[in-house]
Design a protein around this motif. Structure first.
Motif, short mmCIF file in Angstrom:
data_model
loop_
_atom_site.label_atom_id
_atom_site.label_comp_id
_atom_site.label_asym_id
_atom_site.label_seq_id
_atom_site.Cartn_x
_atom_site.Cartn_y
_atom_site.Cartn_z
N SER A 190 -51.34 63.48 -68.80
CA SER A 190 -50.42 63.95 -69.82
C SER A 190 -49.60 65.13 -69.30
O SER A 190 -50.15 66.08 -68.74
CB SER A 190 -51.19 64.38 -71.07
N SER A 191 -48.30 65.06 -69.50
CA SER A 191 -47.44 66.19 -69.12
C SER A 191 -47.19 67.11 -70.30
O SER A 191 -46.51 68.12 -70.17
CB SER A 191 -46.11 65.66 -68.58
N GLU A 192 -47.77 66.78 -71.43
CA GLU A 192 -47.54 67.56 -72.65
C GLU A 192 -48.75 68.41 -73.05
O GLU A 192 -48.61 69.32 -73.86
CB GLU A 192 -47.19 66.62 -73.80
N ILE A 193 -49.90 68.14 -72.48
CA ILE A 193 -51.12 68.86 -72.87
C ILE A 193 -51.54 69.74 -71.71
O ILE A 193 -51.98 69.24 -70.67
CB ILE A 193 -52.24 67.87 -73.26
N GLU A 194 -51.41 71.05 -71.87
CA GLU A 194 -51.69 72.00 -70.79
C GLU A 194 -53.10 71.83 -70.24
O GLU A 194 -53.31 71.85 -69.03
CB GLU A 194 -51.47 73.44 -71.26
N SER A 195 -54.07 71.66 -71.11
CA SER A 195 -55.45 71.53 -70.64
C SER A 195 -55.66 70.24 -69.85
O SER A 195 -56.64 70.11 -69.14
CB SER A 195 -56.44 71.59 -71.82
N SER A 196 -54.73 69.33 -69.96
CA SER A 196 -54.78 68.09 -69.18
C SER A 196 -54.11 68.29 -67.82
O SER A 196 -54.75 68.14 -66.78
CB SER A 196 -54.09 66.97 -69.95
N TYR A 197 -52.84 68.65 -67.81
CA TYR A 197 -52.13 68.72 -66.53
C TYR A 197 -52.59 69.86 -65.65
O TYR A 197 -52.47 69.80 -64.43
CB TYR A 197 -50.61 68.73 -66.71
N SER A 198 -53.20 70.90 -66.22
CA SER A 198 -53.66 72.01 -65.38
C SER A 198 -54.91 71.65 -64.57
O SER A 198 -55.21 72.28 -63.57
CB SER A 198 -53.95 73.25 -66.24
N ARG A 199 -55.61 70.60 -64.98
CA ARG A 199 -56.84 70.18 -64.27
C ARG A 199 -56.58 69.16 -63.17
O ARG A 199 -57.46 68.89 -62.35
CB ARG A 199 -57.83 69.59 -65.27
N ILE A 200 -55.41 68.59 -63.14
CA ILE A 200 -55.11 67.52 -62.19
C ILE A 200 -55.35 67.92 -60.73
O ILE A 200 -55.99 67.17 -59.99
CB ILE A 200 -53.69 66.95 -62.41
N PRO A 201 -54.89 69.08 -60.27
CA PRO A 201 -55.11 69.41 -58.85
C PRO A 201 -56.59 69.46 -58.45
O PRO A 201 -56.97 68.93 -57.40
CB PRO A 201 -54.45 70.79 -58.69
N LYS A 202 -57.41 70.05 -59.30
CA LYS A 202 -58.85 70.16 -58.99
C LYS A 202 -59.50 68.77 -58.93
O LYS A 202 -60.22 68.45 -57.97
CB LYS A 202 -59.55 71.02 -60.04
N TYR A 203 -59.26 67.95 -59.93
CA TYR A 203 -59.89 66.63 -59.97
C TYR A 203 -59.32 65.70 -58.89
O TYR A 203 -60.04 64.86 -58.36
CB TYR A 203 -59.78 66.00 -61.35
N THR A 204 -58.04 65.89 -58.55
CA THR A 204 -57.45 65.10 -57.47
C THR A 204 -58.16 65.41 -56.16
O THR A 204 -58.53 64.49 -55.41
CB THR A 204 -55.94 65.40 -57.35
N GLN A 205 -58.38 66.68 -55.90
CA GLN A 205 -59.08 67.06 -54.67
C GLN A 205 -60.50 66.51 -54.65
O GLN A 205 -60.94 65.97 -53.63
CB GLN A 205 -59.11 68.58 -54.54
N GLU A 206 -61.22 66.60 -55.76
CA GLU A 206 -62.60 66.11 -55.81
C GLU A 206 -62.67 64.60 -55.58
O GLU A 206 -63.53 64.12 -54.84
CB GLU A 206 -63.24 66.48 -57.15
N VAL A 207 -61.78 63.85 -56.21
CA VAL A 207 -61.77 62.39 -56.06
C VAL A 207 -61.38 62.01 -54.63
O VAL A 207 -61.97 61.11 -54.03
CB VAL A 207 -60.84 61.74 -57.11
#
Length: 115
Positions: free
Chosen positions: A80-97
């Motif tokens: 989601s590009s509209e929910i801050e708590s969603s898009y702010s976590r993408i870099p961390k989870y991308t790295q983990e995956v």
């Protein structure tokens, strides 16, 4: 007017589609029977911890038969590009995956080519 879809409606539609593909296991899709295809899975959206948890479960070499031999091989990180708590976590989870051996792709089309 642009129609908005909720995450819930997307998951419901995706689940129904997945069920249809699963039920067609003996039929031909895109020129190959599902039994001939490797069971490669992609993730769309790396904005929740579920993406990491599912990757760990499916890609565990000791995963039981209840996971059907599926392996997560690709992920498209956008959520989601509209929910801050969603898009702010993408870099961390991308790295983990990615550290779990999953190829991060830049489009859904690229993901579909891999799964």
């Amino acid at each position: 007017m642009k129609e908005k879809h909720s995450r819930r409606s997307f998951i419901k539609a995706a689940s129904i589609g997945s069920l249809g593909v699963t039920m067609a296991s003996s039929h031909s899709i895109w020129g190959k029977s599902l039994s001939e295809q490797s069971k490669k899975v992609g993730i769309i959206g790396l904005d929740t911890s579920h993406s990491v948890a599912f990757t760990k479960e499916f890609n565990d070499p000791n995963a039981g038969p209840e996971l059907g031999g599926y392996k997560i091989v690709a992920a498209y990180p956008k959520g989601s590009s509209e929910i801050e708590s969603s898009y702010s976590r993408i870099p961390k989870y991308t790295q983990e995956v990615e550290e779990l051996g999953v190829k991060i792709v830049d489009s859904i089309d690229a993901l579909l080519d891999m799964v």
